[in-house]
Design a protein around this motif. Structure first.
Motif, PDB file in Angstrom:
ATOM      1  N   PHE A  25       0.831  -1.199   0.000  1.00 13.53           N
ATOM      2  CA  PHE A  25       0.000   0.000   0.000  1.00 13.53           C
ATOM      3  C   PHE A  25       0.866   1.249   0.000  1.00 13.53           C
ATOM      4  O   PHE A  25       0.578   2.210  -0.719  1.00 13.53           O
ATOM      5  CB  PHE A  25      -0.926   0.013   1.217  1.00 13.53           C
ATOM      6  CG  PHE A  25      -1.807   1.225   1.283  1.00 13.53           C
ATOM      7  CD1 PHE A  25      -3.040   1.241   0.645  1.00 13.53           C
ATOM      8  CD2 PHE A  25      -1.389   2.368   1.936  1.00 13.53           C
ATOM      9  CE1 PHE A  25      -3.855   2.365   0.670  1.00 13.53           C
ATOM     10  CE2 PHE A  25      -2.189   3.503   1.973  1.00 13.53           C
ATOM     11  CZ  PHE A  25      -3.422   3.499   1.334  1.00 13.53           C
ATOM     12  N   ARG A  26       1.938   1.234   0.798  1.00 12.61           N
ATOM     13  CA  ARG A  26       2.828   2.397   0.869  1.00 12.61           C
ATOM     14  C   ARG A  26       3.450   2.691  -0.504  1.00 12.61           C
ATOM     15  O   ARG A  26       3.541   3.841  -0.922  1.00 12.61           O
ATOM     16  CB  ARG A  26       3.924   2.160   1.910  1.00 12.61           C
ATOM     17  CG  ARG A  26       4.809   3.373   2.148  1.00 12.61           C
ATOM     18  CD  ARG A  26       5.851   3.103   3.227  1.00 12.61           C
ATOM     19  NE  ARG A  26       5.265   3.138   4.559  1.00 12.61           N
ATOM     20  CZ  ARG A  26       5.134   2.094   5.362  1.00 12.61           C
ATOM     21  NH1 ARG A  26       5.529   0.898   4.935  1.00 12.61           N
ATOM     22  NH2 ARG A  26       4.612   2.215   6.561  1.00 12.61           N
ATOM     23  N   THR A  27       3.834   1.638  -1.209  1.00 14.53           N
ATOM     24  CA  THR A  27       4.412   1.799  -2.549  1.00 14.53           C
ATOM     25  C   THR A  27       3.389   2.383  -3.515  1.00 14.53           C
ATOM     26  O   THR A  27       3.687   3.306  -4.293  1.00 14.53           O
ATOM     27  CB  THR A  27       4.910   0.441  -3.088  1.00 14.53           C
ATOM     28  OG1 THR A  27       5.912  -0.070  -2.210  1.00 14.53           O
ATOM     29  CG2 THR A  27       5.482   0.593  -4.484  1.00 14.53           C
ATOM     30  N   LEU A  28       2.168   1.846  -3.474  1.00 16.29           N
ATOM     31  CA  LEU A  28       1.110   2.356  -4.346  1.00 16.29           C
ATOM     32  C   LEU A  28       0.782   3.812  -4.039  1.00 16.29           C
ATOM     33  O   LEU A  28       0.608   4.623  -4.954  1.00 16.29           O
ATOM     34  CB  LEU A  28      -0.144   1.494  -4.199  1.00 16.29           C
ATOM     35  CG  LEU A  28      -0.101   0.087  -4.771  1.00 16.29           C
ATOM     36  CD1 LEU A  28      -1.326  -0.695  -4.355  1.00 16.29           C
ATOM     37  CD2 LEU A  28       0.001   0.148  -6.295  1.00 16.29           C
ATOM     38  N   ALA A  29       0.702   4.135  -2.753  1.00 14.37           N
ATOM     39  CA  ALA A  29       0.383   5.499  -2.357  1.00 14.37           C
ATOM     40  C   ALA A  29       1.470   6.473  -2.802  1.00 14.37           C
ATOM     41  O   ALA A  29       1.176   7.585  -3.243  1.00 14.37           O
ATOM     42  CB  ALA A  29       0.191   5.574  -0.856  1.00 14.37           C
ATOM     43  N   THR A  30       2.722   6.051  -2.712  1.00 12.11           N
ATOM     44  CA  THR A  30       3.826   6.897  -3.126  1.00 12.11           C
ATOM     45  C   THR A  30       3.778   7.149  -4.627  1.00 12.11           C
ATOM     46  O   THR A  30       4.047   8.266  -5.107  1.00 12.11           O
ATOM     47  CB  THR A  30       5.178   6.250  -2.754  1.00 12.11           C
ATOM     48  OG1 THR A  30       5.227   6.055  -1.343  1.00 12.11           O
ATOM     49  CG2 THR A  30       6.345   7.112  -3.179  1.00 12.11           C
ATOM     50  N   THR A  31       3.413   6.124  -5.374  1.00 18.36           N
ATOM     51  CA  THR A  31       3.354   6.220  -6.840  1.00 18.36           C
ATOM     52  C   THR A  31       2.156   7.039  -7.305  1.00 18.36           C
ATOM     53  O   THR A  31       2.268   7.892  -8.196  1.00 18.36           O
ATOM     54  CB  THR A  31       3.294   4.815  -7.477  1.00 18.36           C
ATOM     55  OG1 THR A  31       4.409   4.056  -7.037  1.00 18.36           O
ATOM     56  CG2 THR A  31       3.275   4.913  -8.977  1.00 18.36           C
ATOM     57  N   MET A  32       1.015   6.803  -6.691  1.00 12.27           N
ATOM     58  CA  MET A  32      -0.224   7.427  -7.162  1.00 12.27           C
ATOM     59  C   MET A  32      -0.439   8.843  -6.620  1.00 12.27           C
ATOM     60  O   MET A  32      -1.058   9.666  -7.273  1.00 12.27           O
ATOM     61  CB  MET A  32      -1.423   6.542  -6.777  1.00 12.27           C
ATOM     62  CG  MET A  32      -1.392   5.172  -7.422  1.00 12.27           C
ATOM     63  SD  MET A  32      -2.757   4.102  -6.884  1.00 12.27           S
ATOM     64  CE  MET A  32      -4.153   4.967  -7.601  1.00 12.27           C
ATOM     65  N   PHE A  33       0.063   9.088  -5.418  1.00 11.34           N
ATOM     66  CA  PHE A  33      -0.114  10.396  -4.815  1.00 11.34           C
ATOM     67  C   PHE A  33       1.251  10.994  -4.473  1.00 11.34           C
ATOM     68  O   PHE A  33       1.714  10.916  -3.357  1.00 11.34           O
ATOM     69  CB  PHE A  33      -0.974  10.301  -3.544  1.00 11.34           C
ATOM     70  CG  PHE A  33      -2.330   9.728  -3.798  1.00 11.34           C
ATOM     71  CD1 PHE A  33      -3.320  10.493  -4.397  1.00 11.34           C
ATOM     72  CD2 PHE A  33      -2.621   8.409  -3.465  1.00 11.34           C
ATOM     73  CE1 PHE A  33      -4.572   9.945  -4.655  1.00 11.34           C
ATOM     74  CE2 PHE A  33      -3.877   7.870  -3.703  1.00 11.34           C
ATOM     75  CZ  PHE A  33      -4.855   8.648  -4.310  1.00 11.34           C
ATOM     76  N   ARG A  34       1.913  11.523  -5.491  1.00 10.04           N
ATOM     77  CA  ARG A  34       3.226  12.072  -5.308  1.00 10.04           C
ATOM     78  C   ARG A  34       3.174  13.370  -4.527  1.00 10.04           C
ATOM     79  O   ARG A  34       2.217  14.139  -4.669  1.00 10.04           O
ATOM     80  CB  ARG A  34       3.886  12.318  -6.664  1.00 10.04           C
ATOM     81  CG  ARG A  34       4.112  11.042  -7.467  1.00 10.04           C
ATOM     82  CD  ARG A  34       4.631  11.341  -8.844  1.00 10.04           C
ATOM     83  NE  ARG A  34       4.767  10.118  -9.622  1.00 10.04           N
ATOM     84  CZ  ARG A  34       5.081  10.081 -10.916  1.00 10.04           C
ATOM     85  NH1 ARG A  34       5.277  11.221 -11.565  1.00 10.04           N
ATOM     86  NH2 ARG A  34       5.195   8.932 -11.532  1.00 10.04           N
ATOM     87  N   PRO A  35       4.198  13.634  -3.709  1.00  6.77           N
ATOM     88  CA  PRO A  35       4.234  14.895  -2.953  1.00  6.77           C
ATOM     89  C   PRO A  35       4.114  16.093  -3.879  1.00  6.77           C
ATOM     90  O   PRO A  35       4.732  16.147  -4.941  1.00  6.77           O
ATOM     91  CB  PRO A  35       5.605  14.858  -2.258  1.00  6.77           C
ATOM     92  CG  PRO A  35       5.925  13.404  -2.175  1.00  6.77           C
ATOM     93  CD  PRO A  35       5.350  12.775  -3.425  1.00  6.77           C
ATOM     94  N   GLY A  36       3.304  17.043  -3.461  1.00  3.66           N
ATOM     95  CA  GLY A  36       3.146  18.268  -4.245  1.00  3.66           C
ATOM     96  C   GLY A  36       2.096  18.187  -5.309  1.00  3.66           C
ATOM     97  O   GLY A  36       1.861  19.160  -6.047  1.00  3.66           O
ATOM     98  N   THR A  37       1.411  17.020  -5.417  1.00  8.47           N
ATOM     99  CA  THR A  37       0.351  16.908  -6.413  1.00  8.47           C
ATOM    100  C   THR A  37      -0.996  16.723  -5.739  1.00  8.47           C
ATOM    101  O   THR A  37      -1.073  16.455  -4.580  1.00  8.47           O
ATOM    102  CB  THR A  37       0.609  15.684  -7.329  1.00  8.47           C
ATOM    103  OG1 THR A  37       0.610  14.498  -6.531  1.00  8.47           O
ATOM    104  CG2 THR A  37       1.947  15.811  -8.038  1.00  8.47           C
TER     105      THR A  37
END
Length: 201
Positions: free
Chosen positions: A189-201
């Motif tokens: 989940f952490r990997t998916l969240a990092t990919t789908m919801f990038r910082p600053g977007t």
């Protein structure tokens, strides 16, 4: 007269299994047993009479604490939302709040099943509405602090909740067994969240 003494002792023995509950916490014992039943067979398998039998108390004893089956399920949901609120409150950001949401579902599958089944619950129960509000606030805080790209905060909260809840529901129903393989669900989940919801977007 002497033979009557062992007979009296034998009559008293069946009462012994009930004694811990007279001096202990019957409410907690019923809740714990109910969670085991739900985790194994779902909420539909829950019966106050069966729970009383498992606890070694009279069939009417659980009703003193929960009134009926709906009351018991409502208490379970309220406890679940309180646990979820405490879990989310420890999250440093939105991504980790999602990770903790998934972990909560994995560690408390019976609570999770009941919490989001309003047809099973007493909607106006004060304990339930209070605990649910605490959980909502605990999720709203990291959403407000996150960069949502101009998205309305309420919609951002819906998006975050949908993502975490959907992942958790698929996980509990074993639909992610093959896609995840040996990977830990929280890390996936952490990997998916990092990919789908990038910082600053």
């Amino acid at each position: 007269m002497a033979p009557a003494e062992p007979e009296q002792e034998a009559k008293q023995e069946p009462k012994q299994p009930n004694r811990p509950y007279h001096h202990g916490d019957l409410r907690h014992a019923i809740l714990t047993t109910a969670l085991d039943v739900i985790a194994a067979d779902g909420p539909g398998a829950l019966s106050l009479r069966d729970l009383a039998r498992r606890a070694g108390v009279s069939h009417a004893a659980p009703a003193h604490h929960f009134k009926d089956r709906t009351g018991l399920l409502t208490a379970i949901a309220a406890e679940g939302f309180a646990l979820l609120a405490a879990t989310l409150a420890e999250a440093p950001d939105l991504k980790e709040a999602g990770v903790r949401y998934v972990r909560f579902a994995r560690e408390h599958p019976a609570h999770f099943q009941v919490m989001f089944a309003p047809e099973l619950l007493r909607a106006d129960d004060l304990e339930l509405t209070t605990a649910r509000a605490l959980a909502t606030d605990a999720l709203r805080t990291p959403v407000s602090a996150a960069h949502t790209g101009g998205l309305d905060s309420r919609l951002a909260g819906v998006a975050a909740w949908s993502f975490a809840h959907g992942f958790a529901a698929l996980l509990l129903s074993h639909n992610l067994d093959d896609p995840l393989g040996d990977q830990a669900p929280e890390e996936a989940f952490r990997t998916l969240a990092t990919t789908m919801f990038r910082p600053g977007t």
